[in-house]
Design an enzyme around this catalytic site. Structure first.
Site, mmCIF file in Angstrom:
data_model
loop_
_atom_site.group_PDB
_atom_site.id
_atom_site.type_symbol
_atom_site.label_atom_id
_atom_site.label_comp_id
_atom_site.label_asym_id
_atom_site.label_seq_id
_atom_site.Cartn_x
_atom_site.Cartn_y
_atom_site.Cartn_z
ATOM 1 N N HIS A 159 -25.381 39.570 51.454
ATOM 2 C CA HIS A 159 -27.125 39.940 51.115
ATOM 3 C C HIS A 159 -27.312 39.961 49.471
ATOM 4 O O HIS A 159 -28.105 40.951 49.187
ATOM 5 C CB HIS A 159 -27.233 41.288 52.001
ATOM 6 C CG HIS A 159 -26.740 41.426 53.351
ATOM 7 N ND1 HIS A 159 -27.753 41.178 54.377
ATOM 8 C CD2 HIS A 159 -25.455 41.850 53.637
ATOM 9 C CE1 HIS A 159 -26.653 41.502 55.365
ATOM 10 N NE2 HIS A 159 -25.531 41.664 55.198
ATOM 11 N N SER A 280 -36.004 25.888 25.647
ATOM 12 C CA SER A 280 -37.493 26.015 25.722
ATOM 13 C C SER A 280 -38.213 25.549 24.389
ATOM 14 O O SER A 280 -37.779 25.575 23.628
ATOM 15 C CB SER A 280 -37.696 27.468 26.020
ATOM 16 O OG SER A 280 -39.078 27.768 25.692
ATOM 17 N N LYS A 286 -33.356 30.308 24.322
ATOM 18 C CA LYS A 286 -32.910 30.004 25.729
ATOM 19 C C LYS A 286 -32.081 28.928 25.778
ATOM 20 O O LYS A 286 -31.823 28.061 25.121
ATOM 21 C CB LYS A 286 -34.510 29.347 26.331
ATOM 22 C CG LYS A 286 -35.655 30.453 26.537
ATOM 23 C CD LYS A 286 -35.241 31.355 27.627
ATOM 24 C CE LYS A 286 -35.866 30.718 28.944
ATOM 25 N NZ LYS A 286 -35.818 31.485 30.073
ATOM 26 N N GLU A 293 -31.453 23.623 38.534
ATOM 27 C CA GLU A 293 -32.603 23.896 39.340
ATOM 28 C C GLU A 293 -33.264 22.659 39.921
ATOM 29 O O GLU A 293 -33.961 22.438 41.050
ATOM 30 C CB GLU A 293 -33.938 24.430 38.214
ATOM 31 C CG GLU A 293 -33.443 25.656 37.913
ATOM 32 C CD GLU A 293 -34.409 26.223 36.550
ATOM 33 O OE1 GLU A 293 -35.272 26.793 36.631
ATOM 34 O OE2 GLU A 293 -33.844 25.895 35.619
ATOM 35 N N LYS A 328 -36.663 2.366 55.911
ATOM 36 C CA LYS A 328 -35.802 2.164 54.776
ATOM 37 C C LYS A 328 -36.433 3.185 53.485
ATOM 38 O O LYS A 328 -35.417 3.522 52.742
ATOM 39 C CB LYS A 328 -36.096 0.562 54.123
ATOM 40 C CG LYS A 328 -34.975 0.021 55.044
ATOM 41 C CD LYS A 328 -35.560 -1.483 54.880
ATOM 42 C CE LYS A 328 -36.670 -2.074 55.737
ATOM 43 N NZ LYS A 328 -36.487 -2.014 57.203
HETATM 44 N N1 ARG Z 1 -39.685 -6.112 57.235
HETATM 45 C C1 ARG Z 1 -39.456 -5.923 58.704
HETATM 46 C C2 ARG Z 1 -38.634 -4.335 58.995
HETATM 47 O O1 ARG Z 1 -38.157 -3.822 57.842
HETATM 48 C C3 ARG Z 1 -38.651 -6.839 59.387
HETATM 49 C C4 ARG Z 1 -38.910 -6.834 60.713
HETATM 50 C C5 ARG Z 1 -40.164 -7.448 61.248
HETATM 51 N N2 ARG Z 1 -40.418 -7.863 62.445
HETATM 52 C C6 ARG Z 1 -41.870 -8.011 62.912
HETATM 53 N N3 ARG Z 1 -41.356 -8.257 64.195
HETATM 54 N N4 ARG Z 1 -42.919 -8.045 62.142
HETATM 55 O O2 ARG Z 1 -38.730 -3.656 59.904
#
Ligand code: ARG
Length: 462
Positions: A159, A280, A286, A293, A328
């Protein structure tokens, strides 16, 4: 230069809209998959030639072309074109331009849907190894620091109130444990994802005799997926990977929070080397822990990626959907953030000293030895609940009279509990209390040394 045309332009009546090209492209961020895309394509081409779907001569041309393209991308001379949408189309178009007809055969029995899922799995397998190595480096930094503080005592907190005394080494080693679970978790993720989906095509597989075992073997996958519909849409491994990153970030944020507090003048437990502090623009005195952070704040980014990934997957219709392209952004973002934070955390741990004298001077505050005294009374035959009450009374008495427990005389102690003997002083005071720890895994000097030994052996093998 004439524009490389896409084969689907025969199907669509008009040129793509400029705004649409920008909106649809992923090449700005999926180009980092290029090595994996090329490895996947080489494996696929080899399989096609084994299956007599393309000639050996075409296979050789494809491989030479792909390797040349890989070289161009690596040395920066490859021209990326948003019109090509993604790294898969860009490489294929460049291949066709380089080797002509043979290049037109590469996409036989394959779709970008199984291709991109393959690339992501290959990329992640490697990225997990990179992350595991970085985590190990941080563990080593903690173990090395722990080795310097096996005898020095600090308060532990529950705590955020002073709890029981511990050796600094034990505190540092607590992070090594958290990080070890992170390594194992990432290892599990890697094992689960190590399945080949190549050969699943767009969604239903192929009418051609695609040998999935061959490509899987060439690419080092342990197994092949059973169901093409699932295979092209499965991004469970992406969500799991980001979750694993999120826990790494959580652990780093806890370290950051502790050390931000520890470096305040109120605590003054640690001193981070100047080169890892900032100052700072207004207050000349400082020394700020900005790096810590930022490690703490970047955790939010990774959590954001996790929620974004899960939201992306929620209620997607079966089969591939373009939504999946954005996996991605979140996967790369989480990996990059955690990699950076791990590196910084490692540098900070290696460049921070504990102010052992300052910590020691404050150990008499907060009755850190109270629990040890209660256990001493248990040893003298008193039931724990009673012992707990007796020590509670003693602490209240001390507080009123501005004393620590070890400053009480034997008569004063006996007044509260006749079972107390002279040997009680061997258990009083934070430093003595730490010496009394006996359980496996407790936070004393002896146990910390055992743990250091354990980690040194284990980590040396990595
Ligand atoms: N750039 C697309 C992705 O990252 C690749 C697959 C695209 N497929 C499609 N049927 N348009 O998912």
């Amino acid at each position: 230069m004439a524009k490389k045309r896409k084969s689907w332009e025969k199907r669509l009546a008009s040129e793509p809209d400029k705004l649409a090209i920008d909106f649809v492209e992923s090449i700005s961020y999926d180009r980092r998959l290029y090595k994996y895309d090329i490895a996947g394509s080489i494996a696929h081409a080899k399989m096609l030639s084994e299956q007599k779907l393309i000639s050996k001569a075409d296979y050789n041309k494809i491989v030479d072309g792909l390797l040349a393209i890989e070289q161009e991308i690596t040395d920066g001379s490859f021209k990326f074109d948003k019109y090509q949408e993604d790294i898969h189309m860009a490489i294929e178009a460049a291949l066709i331009e380089k080797v002509g007809q043979a290049g037109e055969k590469l996409h036989t029995g394959r779709s970008r849907n199984d291709q991109v899922a393959t690339d992501m799995r290959l990329w992640m397998r490697d990225e997990i190894e990179i992350l595991q190595t970085k985590i190990t480096q941080l563990q080593k930094a903690f173990v090395e620091a722990a080795g310097k503080y096996t005898e020095d005592v600090m308060p532990s907190y529950t705590h955020l109130q002073r709890a029981q005394p511990v050796v600094i080494a034990a505190y540092l080693l607590s992070f090594v444990e958290q990080l070890e679970r992170d390594i194992a978790r990432l290892g599990n993720c890697s094992e689960l994802l190590n399945v080949s989906v190549l050969g699943s095509g767009a969604v239903a597989g192929s009418t051609l005799p695609i040998d999935r075992e061959s490509t899987a073997g060439q690419l080092g996958f342990c197994d092949i997926s059973r169901n093409s519909i699932d295979a092209v849409s499965d991004r469970d491994f992406c969500a799991e990977f980001i979750f694993d990153c999120a826990l790494v970030a959580t652990h780093l944020s806890k370290l950051a929070e502790d050390w931000i507090i520890f470096s305040s003048s109120e605590f003054d437990f640690i001193r981070i080397k100047d080169s890892f502090c900032t100052s700072s623009s207004m207050m000349p005195q400082k020394r700020n822990p900005d790096i810590l952070e930022l490690i703490r704040s970047k955790t939010g980014r990774v959590y954001g990626s996790l929620i974004a990934m899960l939201t992306l997957l929620k209620a997607l219709p079966s089969g591939y959907n373009r939504d999946l392209q954005e996996d991605k952004i979140h996967v790369f973002g989480a990996a990059d953030t955690v990699e950076q934070s791990l590196e910084m955390a490692c540098a900070i741990v290696s460049n921070t000293k504990f102010n052992v004298d300052k910590i020691k001077a404050g150990l008499d505050e907060g009755f850190l030895d109270a629990a040890a005294l209660a256990e001493y009374l248990v040893d003298k035959g008193i039931a724990f609940r009673q012992a707990h009450g007796i020590v509670g009374e003693l602490v209240a008495f001390c507080e009123k009279n501005n004393k620590s427990l070890k400053q009480l005389s034997i008569e004063q102690l006996k007044k509260y509990c006749p079972a107390v003997e002279k040997d009680v002083y061997e258990h009083l005071g934070a430093i003595n209390a730490v010496k009394s720890y006996v359980t496996i895994g407790s936070a004393g000097s002896k146990q910390a040394k055992i743990q250091i030994n354990y980690w040194q052996k284990l980590l040396a093998e990595r």
